[in-house]
Design a protein around this motif. Structure first.
Motif, PDB file in Angstrom:
ATOM      1  N   HIS A 112      24.213  57.128  51.069  1.00 27.36           N
ATOM      2  CA  HIS A 112      24.923  57.427  52.001  1.00 27.36           C
ATOM      3  C   HIS A 112      25.205  55.859  52.842  1.00 27.36           C
ATOM      4  O   HIS A 112      26.392  55.473  53.213  1.00 27.36           O
ATOM      5  CB  HIS A 112      24.432  58.030  53.142  1.00 27.36           C
ATOM      6  N   CYS A 113      24.231  55.296  53.196  1.00 30.22           N
ATOM      7  CA  CYS A 113      24.414  53.857  53.809  1.00 30.22           C
ATOM      8  C   CYS A 113      23.835  52.872  52.924  1.00 30.22           C
ATOM      9  O   CYS A 113      24.060  51.860  53.350  1.00 30.22           O
ATOM     10  CB  CYS A 113      23.636  53.905  55.112  1.00 30.22           C
ATOM     11  N   HIS A 114      23.794  52.931  51.706  1.00 32.35           N
ATOM     12  CA  HIS A 114      23.452  51.956  50.810  1.00 32.35           C
ATOM     13  C   HIS A 114      22.024  51.003  51.022  1.00 32.35           C
ATOM     14  O   HIS A 114      22.248  50.026  50.739  1.00 32.35           O
ATOM     15  CB  HIS A 114      24.603  51.060  50.498  1.00 32.35           C
ATOM     16  N   TRP A 115      21.452  51.616  51.892  1.00 34.28           N
ATOM     17  CA  TRP A 115      19.743  50.976  52.128  1.00 34.28           C
ATOM     18  C   TRP A 115      19.085  51.213  50.763  1.00 34.28           C
ATOM     19  O   TRP A 115      19.172  52.300  50.114  1.00 34.28           O
ATOM     20  CB  TRP A 115      19.157  51.582  53.346  1.00 34.28           C
TER      21      TRP A 115
ATOM     22  N   VAL B  92      28.978  48.669  55.435  1.00 36.02           N
ATOM     23  CA  VAL B  92      28.600  50.009  55.396  1.00 36.02           C
ATOM     24  C   VAL B  92      28.920  50.731  56.687  1.00 36.02           C
ATOM     25  O   VAL B  92      28.104  50.243  57.659  1.00 36.02           O
ATOM     26  CB  VAL B  92      27.424  50.599  54.675  1.00 36.02           C
TER      27      VAL B  92
ATOM     28  N   TYR C 187      28.452  53.956  58.733  1.00 33.80           N
ATOM     29  CA  TYR C 187      27.641  55.267  58.327  1.00 33.80           C
ATOM     30  C   TYR C 187      27.408  55.945  59.590  1.00 33.80           C
ATOM     31  O   TYR C 187      27.296  55.430  60.831  1.00 33.80           O
ATOM     32  CB  TYR C 187      26.349  54.989  57.798  1.00 33.80           C
TER      33      TYR C 187
ATOM     34  N   ARG D  29      26.434  48.732  58.745  1.00 36.08           N
ATOM     35  CA  ARG D  29      25.222  47.703  58.274  1.00 36.08           C
ATOM     36  C   ARG D  29      25.779  46.916  57.169  1.00 36.08           C
ATOM     37  O   ARG D  29      26.847  47.344  56.724  1.00 36.08           O
ATOM     38  CB  ARG D  29      23.974  48.593  57.960  1.00 36.08           C
TER      39      ARG D  29
END
Lengths: 634, 184
Positions: free
Chosen positions: A191-194, B142, B144, B150
């Motif tokens: 989702h957030c590419h963490w 990103v 989100y 971020r």
């Protein structure tokens, strides 16, 4: 509460009453069932008497007085009868009632108590624990030992709380991806590419499986050591006290004794326990202060300073770019993120993946009679229920619609007569007769609205097969309600169950009946800013009383050792009996708006009639409605 | 949403804008083109049915290996037009008035891009995010959650491009190519 209209039903538990009475009330009124003393009062001549008995039975039920003789009279003295009954009405604005009002979807129904049960009066029991992500059931012993998080491979992103996936760190080209992926692995949030590589010591896993074991090794912090130390300490303390708190009946009685000893007075506490030979428990706390390493703190301060510098640079840059809002300290954690992590991380690079919290499936019991109301299937994968006694299947549900589409729910015009359509839908397979009662003026506020239900008593057809209606279309529409044939001994309602009350019904279909409700809100100052409660909110309490004849298996009822003579006639088989219950509900009609020019206060008692369903025979609302809820003292 | 059924018929009846479609691109049936400025569609790109391309205000350029999903509107904001880079994935129900969308950017369901906004390369916009007018998103951003941002440091751009190619291969098998209908 913001979207109008809403209908909330009051659970009977909102009345403060001893629990024993609740158990006693676990029985519907049925005159034919047990001819006790109170049922002899249930005669058509003295309709007030049964309400007295009923109020005792149902605990809270406000006494409703129906004066059958008064129905056809022009009772001009209605004005005198209004305000004295205020304390008996349900006040939706009472702070207390806020706890018992629920939409019907949230309510359960106890078949044994014949009562609505709200989330407050059911008892939850955990059927199983499972992980919502991998749907594996976790035994409760594991939950006790390992905590309430998934111990398998389910981890959530600490930044955005989405589920993390395991991906190889070094992306291999398309062809070899079909083979076993190699190399170190990351946890990656799609989702957030963490990824776990974003952390300051990047976390990289060797295997794509058994992530928990690998992570616990990799993310071992001094705090974990501290926690383990504390856990050991208290486990030891508990181990000393183990004989006192084992799961044995003796321990339970001792525990209960401990509470009664506490309750019995100041002196009884130590004495009673000593008398029973219970050892005094001495729990030793860990009284070591939390260790703060100066170097670490300095390091954190330094990092924060650097962050602050960067952030201020960012803000300057943003200001030059014309952006209004800066995103703040980009690398610092938010309060939510900090709270979600056990080790209180200050920087995004300190966040660790969090294991998925386990969920539970719960069964629900009635607190009064301990019967199970909801029991889900124990298997995690199935969403079915073995038992599910929801109130929607037992009590008629109310819905309200605008009769005039120009009415805006959140901007009702003062002094104007608003007509709404109140629909009562019957979920039962027996036809029911319903009486709706409402205080003539909405209670609990200085700015009472006038409320009139044009036809407060009516019948609702049975919830039969949808096709029955089509098949019986040759019959006249009145065939359905006339099914409610009641013997004259059963109650006061039936004496006038025929024509006059059906005349003003707006619409009657298979299992629902609609009646018109008129509301005239007064002019109300807007108090939203100055007071907590919104005076303009228009909520109408309606008392719904339902009577029907149900088939009851006699043999069940005999168990208490009652009266065998009564059921002898039908040979212990199915028999019809009169069932009655009632509840309060609150209709949130809308908000009253500002005064509109040209709409002036009409004379308070002028009945404003709808063009639709204009009553011919009984132009007035029956007296039962106008004398709303009177305490009967006889 | 207006009468979507008329998308195909109106596209065929009304004069199409000047189109330059790469022969390897896949255009499904019922794509609605409107406007007069030219529309360019690059190699290997896939346009789902019922997506809308509005070139009334300016030209639209779609790069290679892009996917434009159904019910998505691409609206050129001004005379400079709307330029999509390569490997851009625009999901269902987006409303896009951006000026530029960089390479390998993924725009997910229901995203709204404000007029003249500029999205950098390798960005990811999670479902239902909104970008304000004339906003500039740097590369590897990103978006989100509640429009939080971020920087994407996951270095998965190459992998995502590969999955895009696989996705397009699959779509090419599933979607009947009607691009000759628009080139007539």
């Amino acid at each position: 509460m913001s979207s109008f209209p809403y209908i909330h039903i009051s659970c009977p538990c909102h009345e403060d009453r001893p629990q024993t009475l609740t158990i006693d009330s676990a029985r519907p009124i049925s005159p034919s069932k047990s001819p006790s003393k109170r049922d002899f009062n249930f005669s058509p001549i003295a309709p007030n008497s049964p309400t007295k008995g009923r109020s005792l039975l149902a605990g809270f039920t406000p006494s409703v007085s129906f004066d059958a003789g008064n129905l056809n009279l022009d009772s001009d003295d209605e004005e005198e009868l209004t305000d004295e009954d205020d304390d008996n009405n349900f006040d939706p604005r009472d702070p207390r009632s806020a706890f018992s009002l629920f939409p019907i979807e949230n309510l359960l129904y106890c078949e044994d108590c014949h009562q609505i049960r709200c989330p407050r009066c059911v008892q939850d029991e955990i059927v199983c624990w499972y992980c919502p992500s991998c749907l594996f059931e976790v035994p409760s012993s594991t939950v006790k030992s390992d905590g309430n998080r998934c111990t398998r491979n389910c981890y959530l992103c600490p930044v955005c709380t989405a589920l993390l996936a395991v991906v190889p760190v070094h992306h291999s080209s398309g062809h070899s991806s079909s083979d076993h992926p190699t190399g170190p692995f990351n946890l990656f949030c799609s989702h957030c590419h963490w990824t776990t590589s974003d952390l300051t010591p990047p976390i990289q896993l060797e295997k794509p499986t058994s992530i928990s074991a690998q992570l616990s090794k990799l993310t071992h912090s001094p705090r974990d050591n501290e926690f383990i130390r504390l856990k050991q300490h208290y486990a030891q303390q508990l181990g000393n006290a183990q004989e006192d708190f084992t799961n044995s009946p003796a321990a339970l009685t001792r525990l209960m004794g401990l509470y009664t000893g506490l309750g019995s007075g100041s002196g009884g506490h130590g004495g009673s326990r000593k008398g029973r030979g219970v050892k005094k428990l001495e729990m030793k706390e860990v009284d070591r202060p939390r260790e703060v390493s100066e170097d670490q703190e300095l390091d954190i301060i330094e990092r924060m300073a650097v962050e602050g510098l960067e952030a201020s640079k960012c803000i300057v840059a943003l200001a030059t770019h014309g952006r209004k809002k800066a995103d703040g300290y980009g690398k610092a954690t938010t309060a939510k993120q900090r709270l979600a992590q056990p080790h209180d991380p200050r920087f995004l690079s300190d966040l660790t993946p969090t294991a998925v919290l386990l969920r539970t499936k719960r069964s629900k019991r009635c607190r009064a009679c301990r019967h199970i109301l909801v029991k889900p299937e124990a298997k995690v994968q199935t969403t079915r229920f073995r038992i599910r006694l929801v109130a929607l299947n037992y009590i008629p549900s109310l819905t309200i619609k605008r009769l005039d589409s120009s009415i805006t729910w959140d901007n009702l015009t003062p002094h104007k007569t608003h007509r709404f359509l109140l629909t009562v839908t019957n979920p039962l397979f027996d036809p029911i007769s319903v009486s709706l009662l409402t205080p003539r003026r909405t209670p609990g506020t200085a700015f009472a609205s006038r409320v009139t239900i044009l036809c407060p008593e009516f019948d609702v057809g049975a919830n039969t097969d949808v096709w029955d209606d089509a098949l019986m279309s040759t019959k006249p529409a009145s065939a359905v309600p006339s099914g409610v044939k009641t013997p004259p001994t059963t109650g006061s309602f039936t004496s006038f169950s025929k024509d006059p009350k059906m005349s003003t019904v707006y619409e009657q279909k298979r299992n629902y009946t609609s009646v018109v409700i008129e509301v005239v809100p007064p002019e109300i100052p807007d108090t939203r800013d100055t007071r907590i409660r919104d005076e303009r909110l228009l909520e109408i309490p309606i008392y719904v009383r339902v009577e029907f004849e149900a088939e009851v298996d006699r043999d069940d009822e005999e168990g208490g050792g009652g009266k065998p003579s009564h059921s002898g006639a039908s040979g212990g088989a199915v028999q019809r009996e009169r069932v009655e219950y009632s509840y309060w509900c609150v209709v949130g009609v809308g908000r009253v708006g500002d005064v509109v020019e040209g709409v002036v206060a009409s004379e308070p008692n002028t009945p404003v009639r709808t063009p639709v369903g204009t009553p011919v025979k009984a132009p007035r609302t029956p007296a039962a409605m106008r004398t709303p809820l009177r305490q009967v003292r006889s | 949403m207006g009468p979507k059924r008329s998308g195909a018929s109106s596209a065929s009846s009304a004069p199409l804008p000047p189109l330059s479609i790469d022969p390897t691109a896949v255009l499904s049936d019922a794509i609605s083109f409107s406007g007069t400025y030219p529309v360019t569609i690059g190699a290997n790109s896939v346009l789902h049915p019922r997506c809308k391309l509005n070139s009334t205000e300016g030209p639209i350029v779609i790069g290679s290996n892009c996917i434009i999903s159904e019910r998505t509107q691409l609206i050129a904001p001004d005379i400079d037009g709307l330029v999509l880079g390569n490997y851009v994935h625009v999901e269902v129900n987006c409303h896009i008035q951006a000026a530029r969308i960089g390479d390998a950017t993924s725009i997910e369901v229901g995203t709204k891009l404000g007029k003249g906004s500029c999205i950098g390369d390798n960005c990811t916009l999670s479902p239902l995010s909104t970008i304000r007018d004339v906003d500039v998103l740097p590369a590897f951003t990103v978006v989100y959650g509640e429009n939080q941002r971020r920087v994407d440091a996951s270095a998965t751009a190459v992998a995502r491009n590969e999955t895009m190619l696989a996705h397009i291969d699959c779509l090419k098998k599933l979607i009947p190519n009607k691009s000759e209908k628009y080139t007539r």
